[in-house]
Structure formats: structure tokens, C-alpha cells
Enzyme design. Structure first.
Site, PDB file in Angstrom:
ATOM      1  N   ASN A 102      12.832   4.723  58.189  1.00 20.97           N
ATOM      2  CA  ASN A 102      12.968   3.443  57.491  1.00 20.97           C
ATOM      3  C   ASN A 102      14.203   3.519  56.594  1.00 20.97           C
ATOM      4  O   ASN A 102      14.174   4.129  55.529  1.00 20.97           O
ATOM      5  CB  ASN A 102      11.708   3.167  56.663  1.00 20.97           C
ATOM      6  CG  ASN A 102      11.823   1.894  55.845  1.00 20.97           C
ATOM      7  OD1 ASN A 102      12.668   1.042  56.108  1.00 20.97           O
ATOM      8  ND2 ASN A 102      10.963   1.749  54.843  1.00 20.97           N
ATOM      9  N   LYS A 129      15.602   1.251  54.912  1.00 21.13           N
ATOM     10  CA  LYS A 129      15.522   0.346  53.755  1.00 21.13           C
ATOM     11  C   LYS A 129      16.851  -0.413  53.598  1.00 21.13           C
ATOM     12  O   LYS A 129      17.488  -0.739  54.605  1.00 21.13           O
ATOM     13  CB  LYS A 129      15.124   1.125  52.502  1.00 21.13           C
ATOM     14  CG  LYS A 129      13.819   1.912  52.700  1.00 21.13           C
ATOM     15  CD  LYS A 129      13.285   2.530  51.436  1.00 21.13           C
ATOM     16  CE  LYS A 129      12.014   3.301  51.739  1.00 21.13           C
ATOM     17  NZ  LYS A 129      11.418   3.877  50.514  1.00 21.13           N
ATOM     18  N   HIS A 185       4.792  -2.678  53.523  1.00 23.70           N
ATOM     19  CA  HIS A 185       5.345  -1.509  52.840  1.00 23.70           C
ATOM     20  C   HIS A 185       5.083  -1.613  51.340  1.00 23.70           C
ATOM     21  O   HIS A 185       5.037  -2.705  50.775  1.00 23.70           O
ATOM     22  CB  HIS A 185       6.851  -1.406  53.112  1.00 23.70           C
ATOM     23  CG  HIS A 185       7.456  -0.105  52.699  1.00 23.70           C
ATOM     24  ND1 HIS A 185       7.811   0.156  51.388  1.00 23.70           N
ATOM     25  CD2 HIS A 185       7.754   1.012  53.396  1.00 23.70           C
ATOM     26  CE1 HIS A 185       8.309   1.381  51.314  1.00 23.70           C
ATOM     27  NE2 HIS A 185       8.287   1.920  52.516  1.00 23.70           N
ATOM     28  N   GLU A 238       6.878  -1.181  48.856  1.00 22.80           N
ATOM     29  CA  GLU A 238       7.909  -1.910  48.111  1.00 22.80           C
ATOM     30  C   GLU A 238       7.747  -3.416  48.291  1.00 22.80           C
ATOM     31  O   GLU A 238       7.979  -4.189  47.355  1.00 22.80           O
ATOM     32  CB  GLU A 238       9.291  -1.439  48.569  1.00 22.80           C
ATOM     33  CG  GLU A 238       9.575  -0.003  48.143  1.00 22.80           C
ATOM     34  CD  GLU A 238      10.606   0.706  48.984  1.00 22.80           C
ATOM     35  OE1 GLU A 238      10.832   1.900  48.745  1.00 22.80           O
ATOM     36  OE2 GLU A 238      11.180   0.064  49.902  1.00 22.80           O
ATOM     37  N   GLU A 253       0.991   5.624  52.548  1.00 21.38           N
ATOM     38  CA  GLU A 253       1.968   5.908  51.501  1.00 21.38           C
ATOM     39  C   GLU A 253       1.252   6.239  50.187  1.00 21.38           C
ATOM     40  O   GLU A 253       0.672   5.341  49.563  1.00 21.38           O
ATOM     41  CB  GLU A 253       2.847   4.688  51.239  1.00 21.38           C
ATOM     42  CG  GLU A 253       3.674   4.189  52.390  1.00 21.38           C
ATOM     43  CD  GLU A 253       4.510   2.998  51.953  1.00 21.38           C
ATOM     44  OE1 GLU A 253       5.697   3.191  51.669  1.00 21.38           O
ATOM     45  OE2 GLU A 253       3.951   1.885  51.874  1.00 21.38           O
ATOM     46  N   GLY A 300       9.000   9.257  44.146  1.00 23.64           N
ATOM     47  CA  GLY A 300       9.915   9.040  43.032  1.00 23.64           C
ATOM     48  C   GLY A 300       9.296   9.197  41.658  1.00 23.64           C
ATOM     49  O   GLY A 300       9.847   8.735  40.667  1.00 23.64           O
ATOM     50  N   SER A 325       7.498  10.945  50.832  1.00 25.88           N
ATOM     51  CA  SER A 325       8.530  11.954  50.561  1.00 25.88           C
ATOM     52  C   SER A 325       8.441  13.137  51.528  1.00 25.88           C
ATOM     53  O   SER A 325       8.423  14.298  51.122  1.00 25.88           O
ATOM     54  CB  SER A 325       8.426  12.452  49.115  1.00 25.88           C
ATOM     55  OG  SER A 325       8.614  11.388  48.213  1.00 25.88           O
TER      56      SER A 325
END
Length: 253
Positions: free
Chosen positions: A9, A11, A98, A100, A170, A176, A216
Site C-alpha cells: 500500500n 498510500k 483502512h 487512516e 491493523e 507509528g 509495521s
């Protein structure tokens, strides 16, 4: 035997020339190795690069997916991209839900379900993302949250339609934040998701559903993650932007 899937992905990254160079590098490295025959590579570039990346995919090194889709069939929705448009480009997959998109654009489980419906109507396979944030993990609500996302986003489907679904877990709290999800935590959630599918659709469907890890994943931890019985690959973010890292993950099976 269900597919091992490594999906990149990208992004909102890379200029056109940078994206062209990246896909060329990935192909060059794929030509020099022998992947496990059950491993499927998927690249999900930004919308403007889909045609360019698709042209490279004609040699069957990988399949191509989009990063998002509209829940509407067509019409006055400026800036949106429909499933019919993606189908007309002969794409194979599309990411929906997703973390995000859920966080920044407030996408609900109901909207994810509508997007899934559009994709299936137009013969694309949805990669459906689920996962809990840090507060939910710390409150011990991770299983409850993910179950709600799976049920409300997917369990309206028939068993036949569900067979085209790929799920990506996820652990948003481990992306992060400086915190790390262990392979044991990944396996625990993947097994929970598979159990939910089995209760809804039966063991045969559950056994055939690929569940990817999206937290990650790197060449240094991919082999340990993928060794778990319910982890069928990865939805790769940052590491998919470097050919060496991405191929390092793809060869972890």
C-alpha cells in the site's frame, strides 16, 4: 490451500517518475528470485499511477489494486472513483476501511459495507481492513471492536460473496506509536477473526480466507509473523516504498 499475500500500500507517496522507478526495481528483483508458488504479490499505488503500474503487471509479476473506492455507482461526486471505473481498468483488488480512512475521513462500518458491495458487484476483490486503536487495546476491548467491524462490514454477505474477501488486521496502536505488536498478539487476533468467520460461514470458508497483518511489517520481523498459522501475509505500508524491503518481506514465506 489459501493464498499467501503480500500487498504493498503505497498510500500518498511518490511522484510519477519515482513510482515508475519503484515498480521497475520491484520487477527486476522479482526476476532474480524464486517466490513460493503460493505467494501472491499485489501493488496498490495512488490512483494516478494505476494504469502505469497495470501496464507493468501484464507480465504477471504481480496483481494491482486501488487504495479506495466510492460507495456510489456513479454521478455528481467530484473527486470520487467508482468501482465501475476500477473494473474498466481491469484491476484485481481494492483496499477498503483502512485505519487512516476510518480515522481521518470518519468512515463507518456501514460505509465500508457499501464499498464492499460496490466492489463485488464489479468483480473486484476487497481487502478489508479492521483493527483497534491504542485506547481500545488498553481498555481490553480489542476483540469486541474488531468483531463489530467484521460483523457490520462483512457479515451481510452470502458465503459465495464472502469467498472473494481478504481481511487485513491493523493493530493501529502499534503503527507509528513506538509500541510493537508481537507475533503472538498478531496470531491471537487473526485466530479470533478466523473463528468469527467459521461461526458465520463454516470451517471451509474460514480455512480459505486469507487474513493479512498490517502493523509495521518489515523484512526483519516478517518471517516470524508469517510463521503463525493464521497470518497469511501482510498489507505493507512504509516498507513497500523500497524495493529491497518489499521483496525481503515477499520472500519470508
Amino acid at each position: 490451500m489459501r493464498k499467501h499475500i503480500v500487498a504493498g500500500n503505497w498510500k500518498m507517496n511518490k511522484t510519477f517518475n519515482e513510482a515508475d522507478e519503484l515498480v521497475s526495481d520491484i520487477i527486476e528483483k522479482l526476476e532474480s528470485i524464486e517466490l513460493d508458488r503460493n505467494t501472491q504479490i499485489i501493488l496498490c499505488p495512488p490512483f494516478p499511477y494505476l494504469e502505469m503500474v497495470s501496464d507493468y503487471s501484464d507480465d504477471s509479476y504481480f496483481l494491482v489494486g486501488a487504495q479506495n473506492v466510492s460507495d456510489q455507482e456513479s454521478g455528481a461526486y467530484t473527486g470520487e472513483v467508482s468501482a465501475a471505473m476500477l473494473e474498466s481498468m481491469e484491476l484485481d483488488f481494492c483496499i477498503v476501511g483502512h485505519s487512516e480512512r476510518r480515522a481521518y475521513y470518519h468512515e463507518t462500518n456501514e460505509l465500508v459495507a457499501a464499498k464492499v458491495n460496490q466492489l463485488l458487484k464489479h468483480h473486484l476483490k476487497p481487502i478489508v481492513c479492521v483493527g483497534e486503536v491504542l485506547e481500545e487495546r488498553e481498555a481490553g476491548k480489542q476483540f469486541e471492536v474488531v468483531e463489530k467491524q467484521v460483523r457490520e462490514g462483512l457479515f451481510h454477505l452470502s458465503a459465495t460473496d464472502f469467498a472473494d474477501i481478504i481481511i487485513a488486521y491493523e493493530p493501529v496502536w502499534a503503527i507509528g506509536t513506538g509500541k510493537t505488536a508481537t507475533p503472538e498478539q498478531a496470531q491471537e487476533m487473526h485466530a479470533h477473526i478466523r473463528q468469527l468467520i467459521e461461526k458465520q460461514y463454516g470451517k471451509a470458508v474460514a480455512d480459505e480466507t486469507s487474513i493479512l497483518y498490517g502493523g509495521s511489517c518489515k523484512p526483519s520481523n516478517a518471517k516470524e509473523l508469517f510463521a503463525n498459522p493464521d497470518v497469511d501475509g501482510g498489507l505493507i505500508g512504509g516498507a513497500s516504498l523500497k524495493a529491497d524491503d518489499f521483496i525481503g518481506i515477499a520472500t519470508a514465506f
